[in-house]
Design a protein around this motif. Structure first.
Motif, PDB file in Angstrom:
ATOM      1  N   GLY A   1     -36.194   7.593  -4.835  1.00  0.00           N
ATOM      2  CA  GLY A   1     -36.846   6.355  -4.469  1.00  0.00           C
ATOM      3  C   GLY A   1     -35.945   5.297  -3.858  1.00  0.00           C
TER       4      GLY A   1
ATOM      5  N   SER B   1     -36.656   4.574  -8.875  1.00  0.00           N
ATOM      6  CA  SER B   1     -37.590   5.514  -8.250  1.00  0.00           C
ATOM      7  C   SER B   1     -38.954   4.855  -8.022  1.00  0.00           C
ATOM      8  CB  SER B   1     -37.710   6.792  -9.078  1.00  0.00           C
ATOM      9  OG  SER B   1     -38.624   6.617 -10.119  1.00  0.00           O
ATOM     10  N   ARG B   2     -39.241   3.767  -8.708  1.00  0.00           N
ATOM     11  CA  ARG B   2     -40.566   3.134  -8.641  1.00  0.00           C
ATOM     12  C   ARG B   2     -40.588   1.888  -7.755  1.00  0.00           C
ATOM     13  NH1 ARG B   2     -45.025   2.359  -8.731  1.00  0.00           N
ATOM     14  NH2 ARG B   2     -46.398   1.221 -10.122  1.00  0.00           N
TER      15      ARG B   2
ATOM     16  N   LEU C   1     -41.862  -2.961 -16.368  1.00  0.00           N
ATOM     17  CA  LEU C   1     -41.056  -1.785 -16.039  1.00  0.00           C
ATOM     18  C   LEU C   1     -40.076  -1.538 -17.178  1.00  0.00           C
ATOM     19  CD1 LEU C   1     -40.190  -2.301 -12.234  1.00  0.00           C
ATOM     20  CD2 LEU C   1     -42.026  -0.936 -13.258  1.00  0.00           C
TER      21      LEU C   1
ATOM     22  N   ALA D   1     -35.425   4.897 -13.557  1.00  0.00           N
ATOM     23  CA  ALA D   1     -36.889   4.805 -13.498  1.00  0.00           C
ATOM     24  C   ALA D   1     -37.306   3.648 -12.582  1.00  0.00           C
ATOM     25  CB  ALA D   1     -37.466   4.616 -14.895  1.00  0.00           C
TER      26      ALA D   1
ATOM     27  N   ALA E   1     -42.195   1.785  -4.079  1.00  0.00           N
ATOM     28  CA  ALA E   1     -43.625   2.108  -4.181  1.00  0.00           C
ATOM     29  C   ALA E   1     -44.392   0.922  -4.782  1.00  0.00           C
ATOM     30  CB  ALA E   1     -43.828   3.364  -5.026  1.00  0.00           C
ATOM     31  N   LEU E   2     -43.811   0.281  -5.784  1.00  0.00           N
ATOM     32  CA  LEU E   2     -44.462  -0.871  -6.415  1.00  0.00           C
ATOM     33  C   LEU E   2     -44.612  -2.023  -5.410  1.00  0.00           C
ATOM     34  CD1 LEU E   2     -45.542  -2.412  -8.889  1.00  0.00           C
ATOM     35  CD2 LEU E   2     -43.175  -3.050  -9.410  1.00  0.00           C
TER      36      LEU E   2
ATOM     37  N   THR F   1     -41.651   5.756   0.366  1.00  0.00           N
ATOM     38  CA  THR F   1     -41.522   6.788  -0.655  1.00  0.00           C
ATOM     39  C   THR F   1     -42.752   7.696  -0.679  1.00  0.00           C
ATOM     40  OG1 THR F   1     -42.432   5.328  -2.355  1.00  0.00           O
ATOM     41  CG2 THR F   1     -40.051   5.306  -2.086  1.00  0.00           C
TER      42      THR F   1
END
Ligand code: AMP
Ligand code: MG
Length: 328
Positions: free
Chosen positions: A177, A284-285, A275, A281, A288-289, A152
Motif C-alpha cells: 500500500g 497498507s490502508r 486505525l 496495517a 485506500a482510506l 492501490t
C-alpha cells in the motif's frame, strides 16, 4: 477507451496481450506489491514520454525501471557494487529500489537527464510475469496523476488516468500500500531517498550506516532529493495532522477524524475512523482510506500524527507530503 481486465495470476493469457501492447510502445497499468504502476517499455523514450504526459509528471522527476532480477538490473547499471548485490540478494524481489550509476542503455528521459538510474525487482507475480513476457525493463511510476494519491486498486487508476492508458490489469488491492523504499548507492555513502516498507535499520544491517533525508524524520522539514516535490500523494480533501487525542477543532465543511489506537470524543456530525496502532496495517490502508474519503466528498480529513518511531517513517513521510500546501 481504457480496458480493465482482471488477472488472477502469472499464467493469465491477458499478460501476453499486455506485453504486446508494451512492446508496441503503449501503456499498461499493472499491480505490484506496493501500489499500481503505469508501465511502458523502459528502453523506448517515446513510450516513456507517454507516461510523463499521462501523469502530468514534470520531466525533472525520473522514473524507476522494473526488472525481473539481478542480471537484468546489472545490464542497466554502469557499476554494480557489492552492496547492491547484498541488498538484492536479501530484498529482491520486493519493495526496495536501488539508485545506481546508469549504463548508456538507459534513455535520458528515464533518468530525467541525470547520471543515475533507479532499479527495482517487484515481488508481485503478475508484475514479474509481465516484465518477463515483455522481455524488457518496464518504466513504471505510480499509476496516478502527478502529486495525487497513489493507486492501490485498479479503480483508482481508471479514475485518475482514464483514457490515457491502453489497458489496466486488475489484480485486486495491493498489499504493502506504500511505495518502495529507495536506497541510493551511487554516492560515497548509502542514502535513503524515500522511506518505505523496508526500514533503515534493516538496510543498515547489511550495508552499514545509511544516511537519511531529514524530511522523513521530522514533521515540516523540507526535502531536496531529485523529483521529490514537497506536495505529493495529496487527497482532494484538506488533510490536517494533529497530536493524538486532540479531537476536532471547529472548521468549515464535512470532516472525518482518523485516530490511531483510540478515538477521542467527536461531534456527532464527524465521521470517526479508528486505525490500529500498527505501522504496517496503517501503511497498507492509508491511500485506500484517503481515496474512499475523497469519493464520499469529505472536505477535511483530520488525522493523528503517528509515533516518531522508525517503523512509522514511511507513513509519516506520506502524511507530511499529502498535507503540504499547494505552493510548497
Ligand atoms: P513513483 O513515481 O511514485 O514511482 O516514484 C518514483 C520515485 O523514484 C520518484 O520519487 C523519483 O524521484 C525516484 N527516482 C527515480 N529515479 C531516480 C534516480 N535516478 N535518482 C533518484 N531518485 C529517483
Ligand atoms: Mg508516485
Amino acid at each position: 477507451m481504457t480496458r480493465i481486465l482482471s488477472v488472477d495470476g502469472p499464467e493469465a493469457p491477458v499478460i501476453k496481450e499486455a506485453a504486446a501492447i508494451l512492446a508496441a510502445g503503449g501503456l499498461v497499468a499493472f499491480p505490484t506489491e506496493t501500489v499500481y504502476g503505469l508501465g511502458a517499455d523502459g528502453l523506448n523514450p517515446e513510450a516513456v514520454a507517454l507516461i510523463y504526459a499521462a501523469k502530468g509528471r514534470p520531466s525533472t522527476n525520473p522514473v524507476i525501471l522494473h526488472v525481473d532480477g539481478v542480471d537484468s538490473a546489472k545490464a542497466l547499471a554502469s557499476h554494480w557494487p557489492i552492496e547492491a548485490q547484498q541488498i538484492a540478494d536479501r530484498y529482491w524481489p520486493g519493495p526496495l529500489t536501488l539508485v545506481l550509476p546508469a549504463s548508456e542503455r538507459v534513455p535520458p528521459i528515464v533518468r530525467a537527464g541525470g547520471p543515475t538510474v533507479a532499479l527495482r525487482c517487484p515481488a508481485h507475480p503478475v508484475a514479474l510475469a509481465l516484465i518477463r513476457a515483455a522481455g524488457r525493463p518496464l518504466a513504471a511510476p505510480s499509476a496516478n496523476r502527478s502529486q495525487h494519491l497513489s493507486p492501490t486498486l485498479a479503480e483508482h487508476v481508471a479514475s485518475s488516468l482514464g483514457g490515457a492508458v491502453d489497458l489496466i490489469l486488475d489484480g485486486g488491492p495491493t498489499e504493502a500500500g506504500l511505495e518502495s523504499t529507495i536506497l541510493d548507492l551511487s554516492g560515497p555513502r548509502p542514502r535513503i531517498l524515500r522511506p518505505g516498507p523496508i526500514l533503515p535499520a534493516e538496510l543498515a544491517a547489511i550495508v552499514g550506516p545509511v544516511a537519511l533525508w531529514a524530511g522523513a524524520v521530522r514533521m515540516g522539514a523540507t526535502q531536496a532529493a531529485p523529483g521529490m516535490a514537497e506536495r505529493h500523494y495529496a487527497p482532494r480533501a484538506r488533510l490536517e495532522l494533529v497530536t493524538p487525542g486532540t479531537g476536532l477543532s471547529p472548521g468549515p465543511g464535512r470532516a472525518a477524524y482518523v485516530g490511531l489506537g483510540a478515538l477521542p470524543s467527536l461531534p456527532v456530525s464527524t465521521r470517526g475512523i479508528l486505525l490500529p496502532m500498527d505501522a504496517e496495517a496503517v501503511g497498507s490502508r492509508l491511500f485506500a482510506l484517503l481515496h474512499e474519503l475523497d469519493d464520499e466528498g469529505y472536505d477535511r480529513v483530520v488525522m493523528e500524527w503517528p509515533p516518531e518511531e522508525e517503523a512509522w517513517m514511511a507513513v509519516r513521510d506520506r502524511l507530511r507530503r499529502a498535507s503540504a500546501k499547494e505552493s510548497e
